[in-house]
Motif scaffolding. Structure first.
Motif, PDB file in Angstrom:
ATOM      1  N   LEU A 184      36.515  37.733 -59.342  1.00  6.52           N
ATOM      2  CA  LEU A 184      35.583  36.974 -60.157  1.00  6.52           C
ATOM      3  C   LEU A 184      34.150  37.228 -59.713  1.00  6.52           C
ATOM      4  O   LEU A 184      33.838  37.128 -58.525  1.00  6.52           O
ATOM      5  CB  LEU A 184      35.867  35.474 -60.059  1.00  6.52           C
ATOM      6  CG  LEU A 184      36.932  34.889 -60.983  1.00  6.52           C
ATOM      7  CD1 LEU A 184      38.317  35.343 -60.546  1.00  6.52           C
ATOM      8  CD2 LEU A 184      36.858  33.369 -61.003  1.00  6.52           C
ATOM      9  N   VAL A 185      33.305  37.581 -60.674  1.00  3.00           N
ATOM     10  CA  VAL A 185      31.877  37.612 -60.393  1.00  3.00           C
ATOM     11  C   VAL A 185      31.313  36.227 -60.696  1.00  3.00           C
ATOM     12  O   VAL A 185      31.852  35.477 -61.507  1.00  3.00           O
ATOM     13  CB  VAL A 185      31.161  38.693 -61.221  1.00  3.00           C
ATOM     14  CG1 VAL A 185      31.699  40.071 -60.875  1.00  3.00           C
ATOM     15  CG2 VAL A 185      31.279  38.430 -62.707  1.00  3.00           C
ATOM     16  N   ARG A 186      30.253  35.890 -60.029  1.00  2.00           N
ATOM     17  CA  ARG A 186      29.710  34.535 -60.138  1.00  2.00           C
ATOM     18  C   ARG A 186      28.998  34.330 -61.472  1.00  2.00           C
ATOM     19  O   ARG A 186      28.066  35.044 -61.815  1.00  2.00           O
ATOM     20  CB  ARG A 186      28.728  34.276 -58.997  1.00  2.00           C
ATOM     21  CG  ARG A 186      28.207  32.844 -58.932  1.00  2.00           C
ATOM     22  CD  ARG A 186      27.129  32.730 -57.877  1.00  2.00           C
ATOM     23  NE  ARG A 186      27.650  32.939 -56.544  1.00  2.00           N
ATOM     24  CZ  ARG A 186      27.989  31.953 -55.700  1.00  2.00           C
ATOM     25  NH1 ARG A 186      27.854  30.705 -56.062  1.00  2.00           N
ATOM     26  NH2 ARG A 186      28.444  32.236 -54.490  1.00  2.00           N
ATOM     27  N   LEU A 187      29.487  33.348 -62.212  1.00  2.00           N
ATOM     28  CA  LEU A 187      28.811  32.904 -63.427  1.00  2.00           C
ATOM     29  C   LEU A 187      28.974  31.399 -63.487  1.00  2.00           C
ATOM     30  O   LEU A 187      29.981  30.873 -63.954  1.00  2.00           O
ATOM     31  CB  LEU A 187      29.390  33.572 -64.674  1.00  2.00           C
ATOM     32  CG  LEU A 187      28.723  33.176 -66.002  1.00  2.00           C
ATOM     33  CD1 LEU A 187      27.234  33.472 -65.975  1.00  2.00           C
ATOM     34  CD2 LEU A 187      29.375  33.902 -67.184  1.00  2.00           C
ATOM     35  N   CYS A 188      27.987  30.723 -62.961  1.00  2.00           N
ATOM     36  CA  CYS A 188      28.022  29.266 -62.859  1.00  2.00           C
ATOM     37  C   CYS A 188      26.595  28.767 -62.979  1.00  2.00           C
ATOM     38  O   CYS A 188      25.741  29.117 -62.160  1.00  2.00           O
ATOM     39  CB  CYS A 188      28.640  28.847 -61.528  1.00  2.00           C
ATOM     40  SG  CYS A 188      28.639  27.075 -61.247  1.00  2.00           S
ATOM     41  N   CYS A 189      26.327  27.969 -63.992  1.00  2.00           N
ATOM     42  CA  CYS A 189      24.943  27.568 -64.280  1.00  2.00           C
ATOM     43  C   CYS A 189      24.752  26.059 -64.198  1.00  2.00           C
ATOM     44  O   CYS A 189      24.015  25.460 -64.973  1.00  2.00           O
ATOM     45  CB  CYS A 189      24.536  28.090 -65.656  1.00  2.00           C
ATOM     46  SG  CYS A 189      24.633  29.887 -65.802  1.00  2.00           S
TER      47      CYS A 189
END
Length: 211
Positions: A184-189
């Motif tokens: 998983l690449v980081r995608l969290c906003c």
């Protein structure tokens, strides 16, 4: 122009969708973007529907993603917040006595019903579904769909660690990730710090597909 499906499981208030749409402004000539947002919380879904009602690239679904397609209990947060709810009653911070019924889909059934161009598209999958990630990974493996996902995105933490009823599946969960090369690449906003560390999915796709 390549078709790109951004599938957002656990849309919440649309933070990551907004992040993706902002970056898409610079990639409109390279990709034909379609966003599929899945959110089980009815109150959040109502707000999302209003927020994106004039954006024809965004399709929203008031469903839960789970192991098998059926009506399922969705347990709400114990702190009267719209976030952190789960299909698992033992998850920390949910109220096992406070739930709603929602239509649940396995990931493959959801795709087969709603994403007709899935096999011929670039597919980016974001997961933040409070423990049900394991159901998605198992379903992908079972249906030979791992290779159809070009990029996995999500929160750096693993929600399975918050759910006692899944503790006996932790070894299986991490083995699924390792054995199938799911990274998983980081995608969290959820806040400014996380936004600054999140990936531009379009650059990631360029790097993955065209290097």
């Amino acid at each position: 122009m390549k078709k790109l499906n951004y599938i957002d499981l656990g849309t919440h208030s649309g933070q990551e969708i907004d992040f993706v749409l902002e970056h898409y402004k610079y990639f409109e000539k390279e990709f034909d973007l379609r966003v599929y947002g899945v959110e089980a919380n009815k109150n959040l879904f109502t707000e999302l529907s209003s927020k994106y009602e004039n954006n024809n690239r965004v399709k929203l679904f008031n469903n839960a993603i789970c192991e098998n397609s059926n009506r399922i209990k969705f347990y709400l947060s114990a702190y009267k917040t719209k976030f952190g709810s789960s299909i698992y009653s033992s998850k920390r911070n949910v109220d096992a006595s406070n739930f709603i019924w929602v239509d649940g889909y396995s990931f493959s059934d959801f795709v087969n019903k709603h994403i007709l161009n899935f096999k011929n598209s670039v597919n980016v999958l974001k997961l933040n579904i409070e423990g049900a990630e394991i159901d998605v990974y198992e379903n992908l493996v079972k249906n030979n769909m791992i290779e159809d996902i070009d990029l996995f995105c999500g929160h750096p933490q693993h929600d399975i660690e918050k759910i006692p009823e899944l503790f006996d599946k932790r070894d299986k969960y991490y083995s699924l990730l390792e054995n199938n090369n799911i990274k998983l690449v980081r995608l969290c906003c959820e806040n400014e710090k996380e936004i600054s560390r999140s990936v531009n999915i379009f650059w990631e796709i360029f790097y993955t597909l065209f290097r």
